[in-house]
Scaffold this motif. Structure first.
Motif, short mmCIF file in Angstrom:
data_model
loop_
_atom_site.label_atom_id
_atom_site.label_comp_id
_atom_site.label_asym_id
_atom_site.label_seq_id
_atom_site.Cartn_x
_atom_site.Cartn_y
_atom_site.Cartn_z
N SER A 527 0.82 -1.21 0.00
CA SER A 527 0.00 0.00 0.00
C SER A 527 0.85 1.26 0.00
CB SER A 527 -0.93 0.00 1.22
OG SER A 527 -0.21 -0.15 2.42
N TRP A 528 2.14 1.15 0.43
CA TRP A 528 3.02 2.32 0.45
C TRP A 528 3.64 2.60 -0.92
CZ3 TRP A 528 7.41 0.13 -1.20
CH2 TRP A 528 7.72 -1.17 -0.78
N LEU A 529 3.40 1.74 -1.91
CA LEU A 529 4.03 1.90 -3.22
C LEU A 529 3.41 3.10 -3.94
CD1 LEU A 529 6.16 0.44 -4.96
CD2 LEU A 529 4.26 -0.78 -6.05
N ARG A 530 4.24 4.06 -4.33
CA ARG A 530 3.73 5.28 -4.96
C ARG A 530 4.24 5.46 -6.39
NH1 ARG A 530 0.87 4.70 -1.47
NH2 ARG A 530 0.28 6.07 0.26
N ASP A 531 5.36 4.85 -6.73
CA ASP A 531 5.99 5.11 -8.02
C ASP A 531 5.65 4.07 -9.08
OD1 ASP A 531 7.11 7.34 -6.95
OD2 ASP A 531 9.01 6.38 -6.45
N GLY A 532 4.69 3.22 -8.77
CA GLY A 532 4.24 2.28 -9.78
C GLY A 532 4.98 0.97 -9.80
N ALA A 533 4.47 0.06 -10.60
CA ALA A 533 5.05 -1.27 -10.74
C ALA A 533 4.70 -1.82 -12.11
CB ALA A 533 4.54 -2.20 -9.65
N THR A 534 5.52 -2.74 -12.58
CA THR A 534 5.24 -3.44 -13.83
C THR A 534 5.38 -4.94 -13.60
OG1 THR A 534 7.55 -3.31 -14.55
CG2 THR A 534 6.07 -1.53 -15.25
N LEU A 535 4.69 -5.70 -14.42
CA LEU A 535 4.73 -7.15 -14.27
C LEU A 535 4.85 -7.81 -15.63
CD1 LEU A 535 2.81 -9.22 -11.72
CD2 LEU A 535 2.82 -10.01 -14.07
N ARG A 536 5.76 -8.75 -15.73
CA ARG A 536 5.97 -9.50 -16.96
C ARG A 536 5.96 -10.99 -16.66
NH1 ARG A 536 8.21 -6.70 -21.37
NH2 ARG A 536 8.46 -4.46 -20.94
N VAL A 537 5.40 -11.76 -17.57
CA VAL A 537 5.43 -13.21 -17.51
C VAL A 537 6.23 -13.71 -18.71
CG1 VAL A 537 4.06 -15.33 -17.56
CG2 VAL A 537 3.22 -13.33 -16.30
N ASN A 538 7.28 -14.47 -18.44
CA ASN A 538 8.18 -14.95 -19.49
C ASN A 538 8.66 -13.82 -20.38
OD1 ASN A 538 7.94 -17.60 -18.54
ND2 ASN A 538 6.17 -18.01 -19.86
N GLY A 539 8.92 -12.67 -19.75
CA GLY A 539 9.48 -11.53 -20.46
C GLY A 539 8.48 -10.65 -21.15
N GLN A 540 7.20 -11.04 -21.17
CA GLN A 540 6.18 -10.27 -21.86
C GLN A 540 5.26 -9.58 -20.87
OE1 GLN A 540 6.27 -9.96 -25.25
NE2 GLN A 540 8.16 -11.17 -24.98
N PRO A 541 4.83 -8.33 -21.19
CA PRO A 541 3.91 -7.63 -20.29
C PRO A 541 2.66 -8.46 -20.03
CG PRO A 541 4.74 -6.14 -21.98
CD PRO A 541 5.18 -7.52 -22.37
N PHE A 542 2.20 -8.43 -18.79
CA PHE A 542 1.02 -9.20 -18.38
C PHE A 542 -0.03 -8.21 -17.88
CE2 PHE A 542 -1.61 -11.75 -15.57
CZ PHE A 542 -1.75 -12.94 -16.28
N ALA A 543 -1.21 -8.29 -18.47
CA ALA A 543 -2.27 -7.35 -18.14
C ALA A 543 -2.93 -7.73 -16.82
CB ALA A 543 -3.31 -7.31 -19.26
N VAL A 544 -2.62 -6.98 -15.77
CA VAL A 544 -3.21 -7.20 -14.46
C VAL A 544 -3.15 -5.89 -13.69
CG1 VAL A 544 -1.02 -7.90 -13.40
CG2 VAL A 544 -3.17 -8.69 -12.41
N GLU A 545 -4.14 -5.64 -12.87
CA GLU A 545 -4.15 -4.42 -12.08
C GLU A 545 -3.15 -4.54 -10.92
OE1 GLU A 545 -7.28 -1.36 -9.88
OE2 GLU A 545 -7.84 -3.47 -10.16
N LEU A 546 -2.26 -3.59 -10.84
CA LEU A 546 -1.26 -3.56 -9.76
C LEU A 546 -1.65 -2.43 -8.80
CD1 LEU A 546 1.90 -4.07 -11.99
CD2 LEU A 546 0.94 -5.73 -10.40
#
Length: 692
Positions: A527-546
């Motif tokens: 909950s303290w994360l303010r600068d964002g995050a990204t997520l990849r599966v096997n090197g490819q962007p994965f569409a999910v709400e972070l």
């Protein structure tokens, strides 16, 4: 390890086998596999292994230093009395030669917490020397216990020597912690059984629980009045989970109900029995006792689903997190308070002194903060149980906050010195005497409860990283580790977590084995994360709400070699407290990811005192990260720009004076993780820093 020769003849007792083998998922630290109102359960005690990192380093120090060193304290009758008291109760020793038990009345429970840590180490290491040590200790406990199940060495020793009167009468003083001691016996025995399959200690636990059960039915008021630091609430529920004996679950329910029997002349918020639990809306009184109570009630709710218990639990959780919790995740702000505070005139006769009190809303002193390490550990135990009931990621955030910033500081980095209280500021000029040292000590003879408590949490911390539910792996903590576990149907999941967290926010998961069906990885987004995050599966962007404060669900059919990369961007940030927290008005604290930082005087320029340091909000602080080693432990420090505010020396007994404006001068200071403070000699320290 040196034991009396007479102990060796008892060692064979410790190999007695009993129950049938427990199945996967039922060998956990806290077993909620069959708890109908829990949404997750822990992997087994040896299913998670550290792979380096901060927490892995702390575990290694626990294994190599903390646990073995603490044994040397326990076996020295002039440093501790716990083991000596067990030997005398078992008829195997004479103590210091006077044949009398010594030390605080809760020493039995403290020794048993240490034994729990030893058992946990054996679960992971499978070192025969550890098992040998365990099997030499348990027969002494067996022999010390009274046949009816009562175990409290300070009473059993005089009883077995034919003494009578107060010295030998059980429950003669509610501050003697009998049920606390037996509660830790029960918990340790459950874990020992899950690790070894042996029932010798579990039989002791059942006898103790049966004793408490008889007392509950025959003398409920006496039992209710002696529920001090009620570890037996958690212990009895865990014993039910091991044995599936309905009587123990019913006992857990009755232990809550009988609290209402305590008469007003005895009841107080000091022990949370002035008000029936179901009518409780705010955390009051002695923080250790409160947090142990709340954790025990959470365990009970997981089994019986009584909504009238969950409602106050949720209210209490919100009350603490929103108004009574330090930024370090610590609780129990005051050395001494009074409760009920702010009560109408008709309740004034009920106001009583409360030691290590929660205090008023927003009453969070820094220089005189109490924050007993055990209180913070109790809060962490409660938060994990609340998380298991709800799956609310914010509770995992609170657990993490408490673990890193509230529990780890309780022991030195080298593993041999301990805090009882945990201030957020320490100044050499503050000469007011307080009961407890504000530097770590090699022993705390009058109250040794915190050292073994913090050691067992560090030895057991890997159990909190992951949790399971149907076709789901919950990732509650980020730490370099391996998971090799099974769901209740026997299907296995193996994965590795590669990360330098909390020093960086890059986390990589590699799947080594998974069932041929869809499985969800639930990744906590702090909950303290303010600068964002990204997520990849096997090197490819994965569409999910972070979304900060929730879990990101990554669902798919996994195969060996699949990877997930979570990149969380975080940097040093400045935090302020609600202005109702008087002591931190116009001050800020430094956080980096989950870690709270502080300043220490030995990092200041020559001639600058910590109380004269301020930060400027009008210009960037210019944080520069650096890897350093403190007491053989690697940490990340930050240098930053600050101001020195020159002040004339204060005179003796000078309380006030007219302000004389002086121009500040720029300086550079260094911030270190709060958990690492005090490891470089006696030093001034502050978490909160004035701003200009």
């Amino acid at each position: 390890m040196h034991l009396p020769r007479s102990v060796s003849v008892l060692v064979a007792l410790a190999a007695t086998a009993g129950f049938s083998a427990v199945s996967a998922g039922e060998k956990a630290l806290i077993d909620t596999t069959r708890s109908p109102h829990a949404v997750m359960y822990m992997p087994d005690l040896a299913d998670v292994r550290w792979q380096g990192g901060l927490l892995g380093d702390r575990y290694n120090v626990a294994r190599d230093v903390m646990v073995p060193h603490m044994w040397t304290i326990f076996v020295d009758p002039y440093e501790s009395h716990a083991w000596d008291n067990f030997l005398m109760a078992a008829g195997l020793g004479e103590g210091r030669g006077d044949g009398k038990p010594h030390g605080p009345p809760f020493n039995d429970g403290d020794f048993l917490k240490w034994l729990e840590a030893l058992v946990q180490l054996y679960a992971v290491e499978r070192d025969p020397a550890l098992l040998k040590q365990i099997n030499e200790i348990i027969p002494v406990i067996v022999k010390a216990q009274r046949e009816d199940g009562y175990l409290h060495t300070q009473k059993i020793v005089p009883q077995r020597r034919g003494q009578t009167g107060a010295v030998a009468k059980e429950f003669e003083d509610r501050e003697h912690f009998e049920t606390y001691n037996m509660g830790h016996l029960i918990t340790t025995a459950c874990i020992h059984y899950r690790v070894t399959g042996e029932t010798t200690l579990l039989d002791c636990a059942r006898k103790a629980a049966d004793y408490i059960d008889r007392l509950c039915r025959e003398r409920p008021l006496e039992l209710a009045q002696n529920a001090i630091c009620p570890s037996h609430y958690m212990g009895v529920v865990e014993l039910y989970r091991v044995t599936r004996e309905p009587r123990y679950l019913e006992l857990a329910k009755q232990l809550i109900e009988i609290r209402g029997l305590v008469p007003a002349s005895v009841a107080s918020d000091h022990n949370q029995d002035r008000t029936p639990f179901r009518e409780t809306t705010e955390a009051v009184g002695h923080a250790v006792r409160a947090n142990y109570l709340y954790a025990g009630v959470a365990d009970l709710y997981a089994e019986d689903g009584d909504a009238t218990l969950l409602k106050p639990l949720n209210a209490l959780s919100e009350d603490v997190a929103g108004q009574k919790l330090y930024i370090t995740g610590m609780t129990g702000a005051l050395y001494d308070g009074a409760s009920p505070d702010g009560a109408p005139a008709k309740l004034h006769p009920q106001i009583k002194t409360v030691h290590q009190a929660y205090g008023r809303d927003y009453q969070l002193p820094n220089l005189t903060a109490y924050n007993e390490t055990c209180a913070t550990i109790g809060y962490g135990m409660w938060m994990w149980r609340q998380l298991a009931l709800t799956g609310d990621a914010r509770l995992a955030d609170l657990f993490e906050q408490t673990l890193y910033n509230g529990i780890l500081p309780g022991i030195s980095l080298e593993g041999r010195h301990y805090f009882y209280v945990n201030p957020l500021k320490k100044l050499e000029d503050f000469k007011v005497p307080l009961r407890w040292s504000r530097t770590r000590e090699p022993n705390i003879k009058s109250s040794f409860c915190c050292p073994p408590n913090v050691v067992r949490v560090i030895a057991e911390a890997h159990n909190y990283v992951y949790a399971l539910s149907a076709d789901t792996v919950w990732v509650n903590l980020y730490a370099a580790s391996k998971l090799d576990t099974a769901w209740l149907d026997g299907s296995r999941i193996k994965l590795r977590q590669q990360t330098d967290y909390p020093w960086s926010g890059a986390v990589k998961f590699i799947v080594d084995e998974a069932p041929a069906r869809e499985v969800t990885l639930k990744l906590r987004v702090p909950s303290w994360l303010r600068d964002g995050a990204t997520l990849r599966v096997n090197g490819q962007p994965f569409a999910v709400e972070l979304k900060p404060g929730g879990y990101a669900d990554v669902k798919r059919v996994w195969k060996s070699g699949d990877s997930v990369d979570l990149a969380m961007e975080f940097r040093p940030t400045l935090w302020e407290a609600n202005p109702l927290v008087e002591e931190t008005v116009n001050q800020v604290a430094i956080k980096y990811g989950p870690l709270v930082y502080c300043l220490e005087s030995n990092d200041l320029p020559e001639g600058v005192k910590l109380k004269d340091v301020a930060l400027s909000l009008s210009s960037p602080a210019g944080f520069v990260a650096r890897r350093e080693t403190i007491s053989n432990a690697e940490v990340l420090t930050f240098t930053l720009d600050a101001l020195a505010l020159p002040r004339a020396a204060w005179g003796a007994n000078q309380l006030y004076r007219e302000v004389e404006p002086r121009a500040p001068r720029p300086i550079t200071v260094k911030a270190v993780p709060y958990y690492a403070w005090g490891n470089r000699g006696d030093t001034d320290m502050s978490v909160w820093i004035p701003v200009r």
